[in-house]
Design an enzyme around this catalytic site. Structure first.
Site, mmCIF file in Angstrom:
data_model
loop_
_atom_site.group_PDB
_atom_site.id
_atom_site.type_symbol
_atom_site.label_atom_id
_atom_site.label_comp_id
_atom_site.label_asym_id
_atom_site.label_seq_id
_atom_site.Cartn_x
_atom_site.Cartn_y
_atom_site.Cartn_z
ATOM 1 C CB CYS A 7 10.039 8.746 1.119
ATOM 2 S SG CYS A 7 10.943 10.209 1.437
ATOM 3 C CG ASN A 9 8.945 0.648 1.273
ATOM 4 O OD1 ASN A 9 9.539 0.593 2.334
ATOM 5 N ND2 ASN A 9 7.623 0.751 1.197
ATOM 6 C CB THR A 10 11.995 1.291 -4.745
ATOM 7 O OG1 THR A 10 11.354 0.075 -4.356
ATOM 8 C CG2 THR A 10 13.180 0.969 -5.650
ATOM 9 C CB VAL A 13 9.487 11.444 -6.582
ATOM 10 C CG1 VAL A 13 9.317 12.443 -7.718
ATOM 11 C CG2 VAL A 13 9.601 10.018 -7.134
ATOM 12 C CG ASP A 109 2.330 4.883 -0.372
ATOM 13 O OD1 ASP A 109 1.817 4.574 0.723
ATOM 14 O OD2 ASP A 109 2.859 4.039 -1.131
ATOM 15 C CG ASP A 129 1.325 4.034 -6.683
ATOM 16 O OD1 ASP A 129 2.236 3.646 -7.451
ATOM 17 O OD2 ASP A 129 1.449 5.036 -5.952
ATOM 18 C CB THR A 132 8.078 -1.084 -3.330
ATOM 19 O OG1 THR A 132 8.908 0.054 -3.551
ATOM 20 C CG2 THR A 132 8.876 -2.237 -2.765
HETATM 21 N N1 LIG Z 1 9.231 -0.939 -18.711
HETATM 22 C C1 LIG Z 1 9.775 -0.891 -17.486
HETATM 23 N N2 LIG Z 1 10.484 -1.944 -17.025
HETATM 24 C C2 LIG Z 1 11.034 -1.928 -15.790
HETATM 25 N N3 LIG Z 1 10.897 -0.908 -14.925
HETATM 26 C C3 LIG Z 1 10.203 0.156 -15.333
HETATM 27 C C4 LIG Z 1 9.600 0.240 -16.609
HETATM 28 N N4 LIG Z 1 8.937 1.435 -16.704
HETATM 29 C C5 LIG Z 1 9.150 2.066 -15.531
HETATM 30 N N5 LIG Z 1 9.904 1.306 -14.710
HETATM 31 C C6 LIG Z 1 10.324 1.605 -13.340
HETATM 32 O O1 LIG Z 1 9.189 1.506 -12.550
HETATM 33 C C7 LIG Z 1 9.378 2.293 -11.399
HETATM 34 C C8 LIG Z 1 8.105 3.042 -11.181
HETATM 35 O O2 LIG Z 1 8.304 4.074 -10.282
HETATM 36 P P1 LIG Z 1 7.351 4.310 -9.079
HETATM 37 O O3 LIG Z 1 7.780 5.581 -8.424
HETATM 38 O O4 LIG Z 1 5.973 4.177 -9.522
HETATM 39 O O5 LIG Z 1 7.682 3.101 -8.131
HETATM 40 P P2 LIG Z 1 9.019 2.803 -7.346
HETATM 41 O O6 LIG Z 1 9.812 4.029 -7.253
HETATM 42 O O7 LIG Z 1 9.682 1.615 -7.976
HETATM 43 O O8 LIG Z 1 8.393 2.328 -5.981
HETATM 44 P P3 LIG Z 1 8.166 3.132 -4.624
HETATM 45 O O9 LIG Z 1 7.332 4.334 -4.972
HETATM 46 O O10 LIG Z 1 7.462 2.138 -3.780
HETATM 47 O O11 LIG Z 1 9.529 3.497 -4.143
HETATM 48 C C9 LIG Z 1 10.587 3.178 -11.669
HETATM 49 O O12 LIG Z 1 11.680 2.716 -10.882
HETATM 50 C C10 LIG Z 1 10.867 2.986 -13.144
HETATM 51 O O13 LIG Z 1 12.231 3.049 -13.452
HETATM 52 C C1 LIG Z 2 1.835 -0.762 1.008
HETATM 53 C C2 LIG Z 2 2.973 0.228 0.828
HETATM 54 C C3 LIG Z 2 4.306 -0.481 0.994
HETATM 55 C C4 LIG Z 2 2.881 0.787 -0.614
HETATM 56 O O1 LIG Z 2 3.870 1.736 -0.842
HETATM 57 C C5 LIG Z 2 2.839 1.409 1.832
HETATM 58 O O2 LIG Z 2 1.657 2.089 1.606
HETATM 59 C C6 LIG Z 2 2.890 0.950 3.264
HETATM 60 O O3 LIG Z 2 3.939 0.688 3.786
HETATM 61 N N1 LIG Z 2 1.704 0.866 3.925
HETATM 62 C C7 LIG Z 2 1.554 0.545 5.315
HETATM 63 C C8 LIG Z 2 0.419 -0.393 5.588
HETATM 64 C C9 LIG Z 2 -0.908 -0.019 4.960
HETATM 65 O O4 LIG Z 2 -0.976 0.824 4.066
HETATM 66 O O5 LIG Z 2 -1.934 -0.613 5.366
HETATM 67 K K LIG Z 3 5.252 5.627 -5.573
#
Ligand SMILES: Nc1ncnc2c1ncn2[C@@H]1O[C@H](COP(=O)(O)OP(=O)(O)OP(=O)(O)O)[C@@H](O)[C@H]1O
Ligand SMILES: CC(C)(CO)[C@@H](O)C(=O)NCCC(=O)O
Ligand SMILES: [K+]
Length: 257
Positions: A7, A9-10, A13, A109, A129, A132
């Site tokens: 999980c 923040n956005t 999976v 994460d 990574d 978000t």
């Molecule tokens: N060329 C692109 N332009 C915009 N967005 C993209 C592109 N390629 C991938 N993405 C997006 O980037 C994101 C990468 O996913 P990832 O799981 O790494 O991060 P997240 O889901 O956005 O963040 P978190 O894991 O913090 O919730 C996905 O939402 C994907 O749709």
């Molecule tokens: C930095 C994020 C937002 C990256 O997903 C996450 O790892 C998080 O909320 N971390 C807590 C604070 C820290 O990692 O120091």
């Molecule tokens: K991630």
């Protein structure tokens, strides 16, 4: 079989690991209001649709959003009759040391990414990574997590411009043709794209200098290839890095029980 849940923040999976490979991966937005029953309806529909008939016996969760954990625990218990391992919570032991300031709660994460990186590539690593937030995490030669860097995420940076400035539109990231933008969208993309190239290079160079050893740079997250195509910033890209780390941590803990 193992269900691994990451999980962010956005996005959240879900992947099913059959002991050798991931047989399926699905992504949904992270919403803390989602109930155990809603997770199950969603997951079982997708499994049915892809004709995946497996028995899930183990669940592991990494969550950067504390509020979602409760319902995921209920989900694992109610539908798979198992107690999930939750990274960073009691009952989950990491296979590596964590050497940070006392009282610091490192994002799970970030820890999972470094466990995966060490398992796949060995020590002295920088794991980047693009989620978000964009995180840089440092793995010592013995695999220990020794700290890192948190920078605003790529999409978050673009969104912040849009939110804060009345005349700036919502823009998606892409590699601009030029640095000098000749319209608003191109100017914003240039600022974030080339700004990010600089940020990645500078942070990695400074981490390497501070660490004082040769280091490999491993990247994960959907946006890594976009930056890599402009400049060779990373030694490796692994889209499944976080999921791989969850598998490693699951095996480590099930062995210990
Ligand atoms: N060329 C692109 N332009 C915009 N967005 C993209 C592109 N390629 C991938 N993405 C997006 O980037 C994101 C990468 O996913 P990832 O799981 O790494 O991060 P997240 O889901 O956005 O963040 P978190 O894991 O913090 O919730 C996905 O939402 C994907 O749709
Ligand atoms: C930095 C994020 C937002 C990256 O997903 C996450 O790892 C998080 O909320 N971390 C807590 C604070 C820290 O990692 O120091
Ligand atoms: K991630």
């Amino acid at each position: 079989m193992l269900l691994a849940i990451d999980c962010g923040n956005t996005n959240t999976v879900f992947s099913i690991w059959d002991g050798e490979r991931f047989i399926a991966t699905w992504r949904t937005s992270t919403e803390w209001q989602r109930t155990a029953d809603q997770y199950y309806v969603w997951l079982s529909t997708l499994m049915h649709f892809q004709k995946i008939e497996v028995d899930i016996t183990e669940v592991i969760v990494s969550s950067t959003v504390p509020r979602v954990v409760f319902n995921l625990r209920v989900f694992a218990d109610r539908y798979f009759n198992t107690r999930p391992i939750v990274v960073g919570k009691d009952g989950c032991v990491l296979p590596v040391d964590v050497r940070v300031d006392a009282g610091t709660a490192v994002g799970p994460d970030r820890l999972v990414n470094t466990v995966a990186g060490y398992n796949l590539y060995g020590g002295d690593l920088i794991v980047v990574d693009f989620g978000t937030a964009t995180t840089f995490d440092v793995v010592d030669s013995d695999g220990a997590y020794i700290g890192g860097v948190i920078a605003p995420g790529v999409n978050l940076s673009l969104e912040a411009l849009h939110q804060a400035a009345a005349a700036l539109p919502h823009v998606d990231i892409t590699k601009p043709q030029n640095v000098i933008g000749t319209n608003t969208v191109a100017c914003m993309q240039s600022g974030v794209f080339w700004g990010y190239i600089g940020l990645i290079k500078e942070i990695c160079a400074r981490i390497k200098a501070e660490h004082g050893r040769e280091m490999k740079v491993i990247s994960t997250g959907g946006l890594a290839p976009l930056f890599q195509q402009a400049e060779a910033l990373f030694d490796e890209f692994n889209d499944d890095l976080t999921m791989h780390g969850l598998v490693v941590i699951n095996e480590h803990n099930r062995k210990n029980i």
